[in-house]
Scaffold this motif. Structure first.
Motif, PDB file in Angstrom:
ATOM      1  N   VAL A  86    -109.632 -11.908  20.749  1.00 13.60           N
ATOM      2  CA  VAL A  86    -108.909 -12.431  19.584  1.00 13.60           C
ATOM      3  C   VAL A  86    -109.915 -13.171  18.704  1.00 13.60           C
ATOM      4  N   PHE A  87    -109.992 -12.761  17.461  1.00 16.89           N
ATOM      5  CA  PHE A  87    -110.855 -13.434  16.489  1.00 16.89           C
ATOM      6  C   PHE A  87    -110.001 -14.332  15.590  1.00 16.89           C
ATOM      7  N   ASN A  88    -110.446 -15.565  15.379  1.00 14.38           N
ATOM      8  CA  ASN A  88    -109.838 -16.450  14.379  1.00 14.38           C
ATOM      9  C   ASN A  88    -110.858 -16.654  13.269  1.00 14.38           C
ATOM     10  N   LEU A  89    -110.538 -16.172  12.095  1.00 15.77           N
ATOM     11  CA  LEU A  89    -111.508 -16.182  11.006  1.00 15.77           C
ATOM     12  C   LEU A  89    -111.554 -17.536  10.308  1.00 15.77           C
ATOM     13  N   VAL A 100    -108.017  -8.160  18.054  1.00 16.40           N
ATOM     14  CA  VAL A 100    -106.975  -8.881  17.326  1.00 16.40           C
ATOM     15  C   VAL A 100    -107.665  -9.778  16.304  1.00 16.40           C
ATOM     16  N   VAL A 101    -107.229  -9.735  15.072  1.00 13.75           N
ATOM     17  CA  VAL A 101    -107.840 -10.539  14.020  1.00 13.75           C
ATOM     18  C   VAL A 101    -106.770 -11.447  13.421  1.00 13.75           C
ATOM     19  N   MET A 102    -107.078 -12.748  13.393  1.00 13.36           N
ATOM     20  CA  MET A 102    -106.139 -13.725  12.850  1.00 13.36           C
ATOM     21  C   MET A 102    -106.845 -14.558  11.792  1.00 13.36           C
ATOM     22  N   SER A 103    -106.120 -14.862  10.743  1.00 10.34           N
ATOM     23  CA  SER A 103    -106.671 -15.743   9.722  1.00 10.34           C
ATOM     24  C   SER A 103    -105.621 -16.753   9.294  1.00 10.34           C
ATOM     25  N   ASN A 104    -105.911 -18.015   9.515  1.00 11.84           N
ATOM     26  CA  ASN A 104    -105.013 -19.069   9.038  1.00 11.84           C
ATOM     27  C   ASN A 104    -105.113 -19.240   7.541  1.00 11.84           C
ATOM     28  N   ALA A 105    -106.333 -19.106   7.026  1.00 12.73           N
ATOM     29  CA  ALA A 105    -106.559 -19.481   5.636  1.00 12.73           C
ATOM     30  C   ALA A 105    -105.874 -18.512   4.683  1.00 12.73           C
ATOM     31  N   ASN A 116     -98.162 -11.705   2.979  1.00 10.63           N
ATOM     32  CA  ASN A 116     -98.845 -11.422   4.231  1.00 10.63           C
ATOM     33  C   ASN A 116     -99.688 -10.150   4.118  1.00 10.63           C
ATOM     34  N   LEU A 117     -99.103  -9.122   3.528  1.00 10.42           N
ATOM     35  CA  LEU A 117     -99.838  -7.856   3.408  1.00 10.42           C
ATOM     36  C   LEU A 117    -100.995  -7.979   2.417  1.00 10.42           C
ATOM     37  N   ALA A 146    -102.253 -23.229  15.943  1.00  9.27           N
ATOM     38  CA  ALA A 146    -101.046 -22.481  16.265  1.00  9.27           C
ATOM     39  C   ALA A 146    -101.041 -21.107  15.616  1.00  9.27           C
ATOM     40  N   GLY A 147    -101.921 -20.910  14.682  1.00 14.49           N
ATOM     41  CA  GLY A 147    -102.067 -19.564  14.150  1.00 14.49           C
ATOM     42  C   GLY A 147    -101.261 -19.332  12.895  1.00 14.49           C
ATOM     43  N   VAL A 148    -100.204 -20.075  12.724  1.00  8.65           N
ATOM     44  CA  VAL A 148     -99.344 -19.853  11.581  1.00  8.65           C
ATOM     45  C   VAL A 148     -98.994 -21.204  10.986  1.00  8.65           C
ATOM     46  N   ALA A 149     -99.077 -21.282   9.688  1.00  5.80           N
ATOM     47  CA  ALA A 149     -98.710 -22.541   9.046  1.00  5.80           C
ATOM     48  C   ALA A 149     -97.211 -22.749   9.132  1.00  5.80           C
ATOM     49  N   HIS A 150     -96.803 -23.883   9.620  1.00  3.89           N
ATOM     50  CA  HIS A 150     -95.385 -24.217   9.501  1.00  3.89           C
ATOM     51  C   HIS A 150     -95.170 -25.728   9.495  1.00  3.89           C
TER      52      HIS A 150
END
Lengths: 96, 1002, 416
Positions: free
Chosen positions: C118-121, C274-279, C316-317, C412-416
């Motif tokens: 899992v990558f967090n950018l 898996v690629v994740m980006s919070n920003a 998101n897209l 947490a991966g997602v802003a909330h």
């Protein structure tokens, strides 16, 4: 996407608004006399009902006014919109 | 011979425009007006795909959005498009299509070995194996992944452009068949704003592929007249090639318009597709119905098609998809296809009808034409591999659950037109929140009670006669317009169709298997190779909910989203469990109705338009002078100004020393600025800031700290008192919008009694910070009406005057610890004043500096940056800032500072850090420990929040949050780095430079 | 329970798969149990399994109002990782990850846990600070983690757009190699089968309508299938936690929001991690079937509708297209929504309550799937011993009173 009837500007897309969560949460008037539990209740505890919900919205990309909305959290139907300090359905209202 | 299956006449194609295209490299011809599927069938191409799991040969089944098999890759390079449904692709010259799932070739597919192994690959087989040894799953998975997927994504960025349009209308009509056209006419004539959207290139829907008559003339004549009338109505918008794919809350619908997909790639200047977001007053759903397949042995062989699709190919495209057809049905509608075939010169070997009694008007016509009708029979098997070569039929027993004959008899045919009844397209109704209900007579789900302002009409409601469709559509259109306040106006009446009575259909969800469990596979979902036996297996294994069955067998998870298979599958499950269909489950549809390109959903918000980009009034100067930029929120801020060949470190070194020794200048325009005005402004500030504001005199500035109600530091900044009732507040760059919203909210919702007015003026003012011992000289050279003498204009004061000829507010404040002035001028003058400062400073070798040097300078002073040195879990006391907490008033967040966790004595506290090796700069984010050799999890003390090389101190410095840190000055802690090094550092006071604050006070 | 294996598959092939046993029974509810678990999602089923396996408590019923795994278990984007910032969270998620690593064998059901990384950018300098802080903390907490500079990132994910001209250029990433994805439905089904084999009753179509108490002690529930007694009740009803809490006159620090996700049409392999980006707000992986599985932030408003607003998906897209410009011509096949319980600190509540014998496990926000086995494991301990395990002690309800929050918004991966 919701369409919200701003009491000042009329119906607009949800994207113009920001959501403020549950309405009618009153800040304790004397925080020092408020227990930790009561303060936590004010800060964090929410009704979060499945159904009718009085909530605050702000027309952030419009008049920037906050107001109250009663909305069903399942059907998302909006039952009422009223100004801060105004009387909502069922007698809910803000502190004067 | 080219186009061997093309009929000599008829159809809606343009025979004068022959189009060359290729399929799997083979050159072929079609006509303008063809779909790719029609052109392939005209060329007698039967085998178009291999199935997902067993790699069985597959052909074209349908003629529209429901097609499960003919998913082709179109074009190449950046223009390539995966999974295009050949039944919906309009043919254009030069189109290149290839199959997606055969290796090494479609004709000879080695993966078809899976078909032989089918016994080992029942539904859910992968949950039961590939578990040993544990570490091998990666290898198994690699093989599974290689076999998966249909098309290929492009490997280049998309060369095309996409648009979005937002509209309101009174009546949106989804579907331009007879019911939709009638609705549009009624609504359009009233003057209402109408949008009529249809997924096909031409309006007319099913009429385009039928030989129906209206008022004694071909129905397509009426379509033509209706379309012409609608085009003449000013408030009617016609959207062909436009699929209404999503129905969201409060009557918001989304439409994907394929603007230029029907043209060869690269020739059009327009967008490829356009997304319409429509807020509709009323919605009329006239989306038609989808003909269901029948589930019988080997029903997936190329040449087994929907009966209605066969008719469409004959009538609309003048293509005969076979030479000798068998029709297999449980209802009357397929008899039309038998007649269509016969009239087109195709031999009809027989009509096989599962109903014992077949006595309707259409069957009578078929019998009269000399076609054998085998009533009470079912096809049980299809012969042939890559194309149908024949079929077998058997007589059913009286309840259709078994057979009354022992052996099947053969039927020679190369085409099977099947009809298992019709499923109304309830997708949009379901998306709108409606719950479809099961209609026993139609044996289909039909729309239930409406939850939003929508109504379904025509076949989408379960009305299958043309007159009824026209009538319903017309009435719904008029009613929708009326509801929007438009009165019906007269116009041509709806035409009359010939009414042919239809006998009831007989549900036949699955033909009994003539060889029991050893019988040929009976497919329910073609794309995912889900068979009737798979569904029965799932039920046997306890997956009894329809949602479990779908997930266990992949039923309905293909790119057709179960348009053909879901109802059959659900009914087979109900039969297996001995339940009726309504108690087995309903069917819920989610957007999109058909797949939508990601590019279409994104529109123009890519690249620079991905997010708004904010630039200061001085931005272009920075660009011209070679600044490197940093993203801060939406702002572009100068990060540093490298001179020829300078690295970041070198530039920052030079910039910092200039500010400390002579003078530097920085663009601080991005700081948030809020104008606070009103008689209660001081009281308001008292409530939102932790410190007191009542005693701040006019012309003075004060630093303030804002907390969230949870007591954690939220923002900070300097606020000046311009007048008794007027303050000028600054916030952090990133926090400006949040702070503005926060203040407004408190004022409006909690303190409406306070007379205070807030205005965000961030963009109205440009801020030029002139920093350093020589800054006074620079200001004095530019401004004659302010006395810059230390006593006349002390630290933390503000003056109004004229700087470089511009009315300015000058604040003597400092984020660097040096003598410093921040000049605020109306933004339009920002660059002028900046350039004047540069000119006036030239004598002092004034040096522009960016955010990196700003960070170093403030860190040397131990000044925090909210969001870097704090993270939402830091209190003022943690920062050593208890001095800023007023004791005699309440303020936001104060009560939270009294909670047990806030008064813990071992909280993490802000300290300074000096590495024992002075040249080593700790990485920001490094964690600090007492014992680097401790077993994991290693107890951590805190982390480095800011870390730099300090040019004026000639060593590295860092700020850190450390557990109980204020009591630990002088202790050495360890920073174990991610690269394995362990760095030692001594805890110290966070103010590294000029702790007395003398330099800013000169 | 008859064991699943290649041999059992072959044996059953000879009988044309007519002789498979049900994966779990379909029992009628008994009038009383030792423990009731309310909610038949992954967490609830895991709780029941570990109650039986680790604590020998098998007189347990799992009450599910619909069908098991039909809530967020079957609606999430299946990402599994443990690279959380704060010690408390990292330890909890790491325990879960360790359970994932042997889960298929333990429950004899292939949950297809795929440790593809899992990558967090990181897209801004502050992102880089935050991600590096997390990497450092992870390493000391025993959670595998590494910083990947942008040039190496380009080699590892060649299709990722790392252009410095991007609106928010990628500056680097953290990588947790042991992270990955799993087959979400299989987790629910596998735990159900394994729990059932140990005697747990899994009761579907049984909605709890009331929580019975006597003198501050829980004594049972009312359901649509009648009253059922028990003196220990664990509630694991993500999305509806406040509704269940209200049945015991409790108010929770939870807001329920729609969380949307989508998949593309199935593609040949193109993204093997898996690629994740919070920003820029997006995360993506490719399923074994070939679909791109994409998720993003929650809808702003409180909602129980299992659906959200389309602009969330569109935004998101846009982020996904920024990161992977070639996905523009790929098509969205299916979108859906779940209901997530969000907590003020983006951390769960796994806690005793003021009602004796009543336990809640909720507030997982957008990150619950990855915690499924670990959550069940600690919750089973909490119920069995009537006190939390040290791993979940910090995740009590009391933290909202004391102020000891564990703010994981960044991780947490997602802003909330």
């Amino acid at each position: 996407m919701l369409q919200i009837d701003c009491p000042w500007c009329g119906p607009r897309d949800e994207t113009e608004f920001s959501y403020g969560g549950e309405a009618h949460i009153v800040r304790p008037s004397d925080p020092d006399a408020t227990s930790d539990e009561a303060w936590a209740d004010y800060l964090f505890m929410r009704t979060n009902p499945r159904g009718r919900h009085a909530e605050q919205w702000c027309h952030a990309h419009g008049c920037r006014r906050w107001f109250n909305v009663v909305r069903d959290t399942v059907s998302y139907r909006i039952e009422a919109v009223y100004r801060i300090g105004g009387q909502g359905p069922g007698g809910s209202h803000d502190p004067a | 011979m080219t186009q061997p299956r093309r009929l000599p006449q008829g159809g809606r194609i343009d025979r004068s425009r022959e189009l060359a295209f290729s399929f799997n490299g083979r050159p072929l011809q079609g006509y303008a007006g063809d779909t790719l599927a029609a052109a392939l069938l005209a060329n007698d191409v039967r085998l178009v795909a291999r199935s997902f799991k067993y790699h069985r040969p597959r052909g074209i089944v349908g003629a529209g959005a429901e097609e499960p098999n003919a998913l082709l890759q179109l074009g190449g390079g950046g223009h390539t498009l995966p999974h295009q449904r050949a039944t919906q692709v309009e043919l254009y010259a030069g189109l290149e299509a290839v199959s997606v799932n055969g290796w090494p070739s479609l004709e000879f597919d080695l993966m078809a070995i899976n078909s032989r192994l089918a016994g080992l690959l029942p539904a859910g087989f992968y949950y039961k194996t590939f578990m040993w040894p544990q570490r091998f799953w990666g290898r198994y998975e690699h093989q599974i992944r290689r076999a998966a997927g249909l098309g290929r994504a492009p490997m280049e960025a998309d060369p095309d452009r996409y648009d979005k349009t937002h509209v309101h209308c009174d009546v949106l009509i989804a579907g331009g068949g007879p019911a939709g056209l009638a609705a549009a006419l009624a609504a359009g004539r009233s003057g209402a704003r109408v949008i009529l959207a249809d997924e096909q290139a031409e309006f007319g829907g099913g009429l385009l592929g039928s030989r129906e008559q209206l008022d004694g003339r071909p129905a397509t004549d009426w379509v033509k007249a209706a379309v012409a009338e609608l085009r003449g109505l000013p408030e009617v918008r016609m959207l062909p090639r436009s699929t209404v794919f999503g129905y969201y809350d409060h009557n918001l619908l989304t439409i994907a318009e394929r603007v230029t997909d029907h043209l060869p790639p690269g020739i059009s200047a327009g967008p490829r597709q356009r997304l319409w977001r429509v807020r509709a007053g009323r919605v009329v759903i006239a989306a038609g119905a989808i003909e269901r397949p029948l589930v019988f042995g080997n029903n997936d062989r190329p040449g087994v098609m929907q009966a209605s699709a066969v008719s469409t190919y004959l009538n609309r495209y003048a293509v005969a998809p076979g030479r000798a057809a068998a029709v297999f049905t449980n209802n009357d509608s397929a008899y039309r296809s038998a007649l269509d075939l016969l009239d087109a010169g195709v031999e009809v070997a027989a009509v096989v009808d599962v109903r014992l009694r077949v006595d309707g008007e259409l069957p009578a016509r078929v019998r009269a034409a000399g076609i054998a009708v085998h009533s009470g029979y079912a096809l049980v098997d299809v012969q042939g591999g890559k194309r149908v070569e024949g079929a077998r039929l058997m007589a059913l027993d009286s309840d259709g659950r078994g057979f009354s004959s022992a052996y099947p008899v053969g039927l020679r045919c190369d085409l099977i037109a099947m009809s298992g009844g019709w499923s109304p397209a309830v997708h949009l109704h379901s998306q709108s929140g409606g719950k479809p209900r099961f209609d026993e007579t139609l044996a289909a789900f039909v729309p239930g009670t409406s939850c939003q302002a929508e109504v379904s009409v025509g076949a989408a409601r379960g009305c299958f006669d043309l007159s009824g469709c026209l009538q319903e559509g017309f009435e719904a259109g008029a009613a929708a317009a009326r509801a929007q306040g438009f009165e019906a106006r007269p116009g041509a009446p709806m035409p009359a169709a010939v009414i042919i009575a239809q006998a009831p259909m007989m549900p036949m969800w699955r033909v009994p298997s003539w060889r029991g469990v050893k019988g040929p596979k009976q497919f329910v979902d073609f794309q995912n190779d889900t068979s009737a036996a798979d569904i029965a297996l799932a039920a046997r294994e306890g997956y009894r909910s329809v949602e479990h069955v779908k997930r266990y067998t992949a039923l309905g998870f293909g790119t057709d989203q179960g348009k053909l298979g879901n109802i059959n599958g659900m009914a087979i499950l109900a039969e297996t469990l001995g339940q009726d269909i309504p108690s087995t489950g309903t069917t819920t549809f989610r957007p999109p109705y058909t797949p939508v390109s990601i590019g279409t959903l994104v529109g123009r918000t890519v690249g620079d338009l991905f997010d708004p980009l904010r630039k200061t009034a001085i931005h272009e100067w920075h660009v011209e002078h070679g600044a490197e930029f940093e993203n801060v929120g939406q702002w572009k801020r100068p990060w540093y100004y490298p001179r020829q060949g300078e690295s970041l470190d070198q530039a920052v070194y030079r910039e910092c020393l200039a500010a400390r020794r002579t003078v530097g200048v920085m663009d601080a325009s991005t700081l948030g600025k809020i104008d606070v005005r009103g008689p209660d402004a001081a009281e308001f500030l008292n409530r939102v800031y932790t410190n007191g504001w009542t005693k701040l005199g006019v012309g003075r500035c004060r630093y303030g700290l804002m907390l969230g109600e949870d007591g954690m530091v939220m923002d900070d900044g300097v606020t000046a008192r311009l007048a008794d009732d007027h303050y000028y507040m600054t916030t952090t760059t990133g926090g400006a919008a949040h702070v503005m919203g926060w203040l407004e909210r408190w004022l409006q919702t909690e303190w409406p009694d306070l007379k205070v007015y807030l205005t965000s003026v961030t963009d109205q003012w440009a801020t030029v910070a002139v920093v350093g011992p020589q800054s006074r000289g620079v200001l004095a050279a530019l401004c004659q009406d302010i006395d810059f003498a230390a006593e006349a204009f002390p630290f933390m004061a503000f003056r109004e005057g004229t700087v470089a000829g511009v009315a300015a507010r000058v604040f003597r404040i400092s984020f660097s610890g040096e003598l410093s002035y921040e000049i605020n001028v109306p933004a339009d003058y920002g660059r002028h004043v900046w350039e004047a400062v540069m000119a006036a400073g030239a004598a002092f070798d004034i040096t522009p500096y960016g955010t990196e040097s700003m960070h170093v300078l403030r860190a040397e002073k131990g000044f925090i940056i909210v969001g870097q040195d704090t993270d939402g879990s830091v209190t003022p006391d943690d920062l050593g800032m208890s001095w800023i907490l007023a004791k005699n008033k309440d303020y936001l967040g104060r009560r939270s500072l009294l909670r047990p966790d806030s008064v813990r004595t071992d909280r993490k506290q802000m300290v300074g850090l000096k590495t024992l090796q002075p040249g080593f700069v700790l990485p920001e984010g490094a964690q600090l420990v007492d014992d680097p050799d401790a077993a994991k999890p290693v107890p951590m003390l805190g982390h480095v929040t800011s870390s730099y090389h300090s040019p004026c101190l000639g060593r590295s410095i860092a700020l850190a949050l450390i557990r109980n840190g204020r009591q630990r000055h002088g202790d050495v802690v360890y920073a174990p780095l991610s690269d394995g090094r362990i760095v030692r550092a001594e805890i110290c006071d966070p103010v590294f430079y000029d702790p007395e604050g003398a330099r800013q006070n000169v | 329970m008859k064991k699943y294996s290649l041999f059992s598959l072959a044996r059953n092939a000879f009988s044309h798969h007519q002789n498979w046993q049900p994966a779990w029974r379909n029992p009628e509810p008994k009038p009383a149990y030792d423990v009731l678990i309310v909610g038949g999602g992954g967490h609830g089923l895991a709780t029941a399994y570990y109650l039986a396996k680790e604590h020998g408590i098998s007189n347990v019923a799992v009450l599910e109002k619909g069908w098991i795994g039909g809530g967020n278990t079957g609606r999430n984007t299946t990402i599994v990782r443990s690279n959380y910032l704060w010690d408390e969270a990292a330890q909890l998620y790491e325990k879960s990850l360790q359970l994932w690593e042997g889960l298929s064998q333990d429950i004899n059901y292939n949950v297809m846990f795929s440790q593809r990384g899992v990558f967090n950018l990181a897209h801004t300098l502050q992102d880089v600070r935050d991600v590096q802080r997390r990497v450092h903390a992870n390493l000391l907490n025993g959670v595998d983690s590494e910083w990947v500079p942008v040039d190496r990132l380009k080699q590892m994910i060649p299709i990722l757009n790392v252009s410095s001209d991007a609106r928010y250029p990628v500056l680097g990433a953290s990588l947790q190699r042991r992270g990955g994805v799993a087959r979400h439905d299989a987790v629910a089904w596998g735990f159900a089968r394994a729990a059932d084999a140990r005697g747990v009753d899994i009761i579907q179509n049984c909605e709890v309508t009331g929580i019975r108490r006597e003198g501050g002690q829980v004594v049972g529930v009312d359901t649509t299938r009648g009253a059922i007694s028990a003196r220990k009740i664990g509630v694991v009803t993500a999305g509806n936690s406040s509704v269940l809490a209200a049945m015991a006159d409790l108010r929770f620090p939870i807001d329920s929001h729609p969380l949307q996700a989508l998949v593309s049409e199935p593609l040949k392999p193109i993204l093997d991690t898996v690629v994740m980006s919070n920003a820029v707000h997006g995360y993506v992986s490719q399923s074994d079937k070939g679909e791109l599985v994409i998720g993003a932030g929650i809808d702003a408003y409180t909602g129980y509708g299992q659906r959200g607003s389309p602009h969330i998906i569109e935004g998101n897209l846009a982020a996904i297209k920024e990161l992977f410009p070639m996905f523009s011509r790929v098509r969205m096949l299916r979108q859906w929504g779940g209901i997530v319980d969000t907590c003020p600190d983006a951390c769960p509540i796994i806690s005793k309550t003021p009602v004796s014998g009543l336990y809640f496990n909720c507030g997982w926000g957008t990150g619950g799937f990855k915690a499924t086995p670990g959550s069940g494991w600690v919750f089973a301990h909490t119920i069995a011993r009537d006190q939390p395990h040290s791993l979940n002690a910090p995740f009590s309800l009391e933290r909202f009173v004391t102020g000891h929050l564990i703010d994981e918004h960044g991780a947490a991966g997602v802003a909330h």
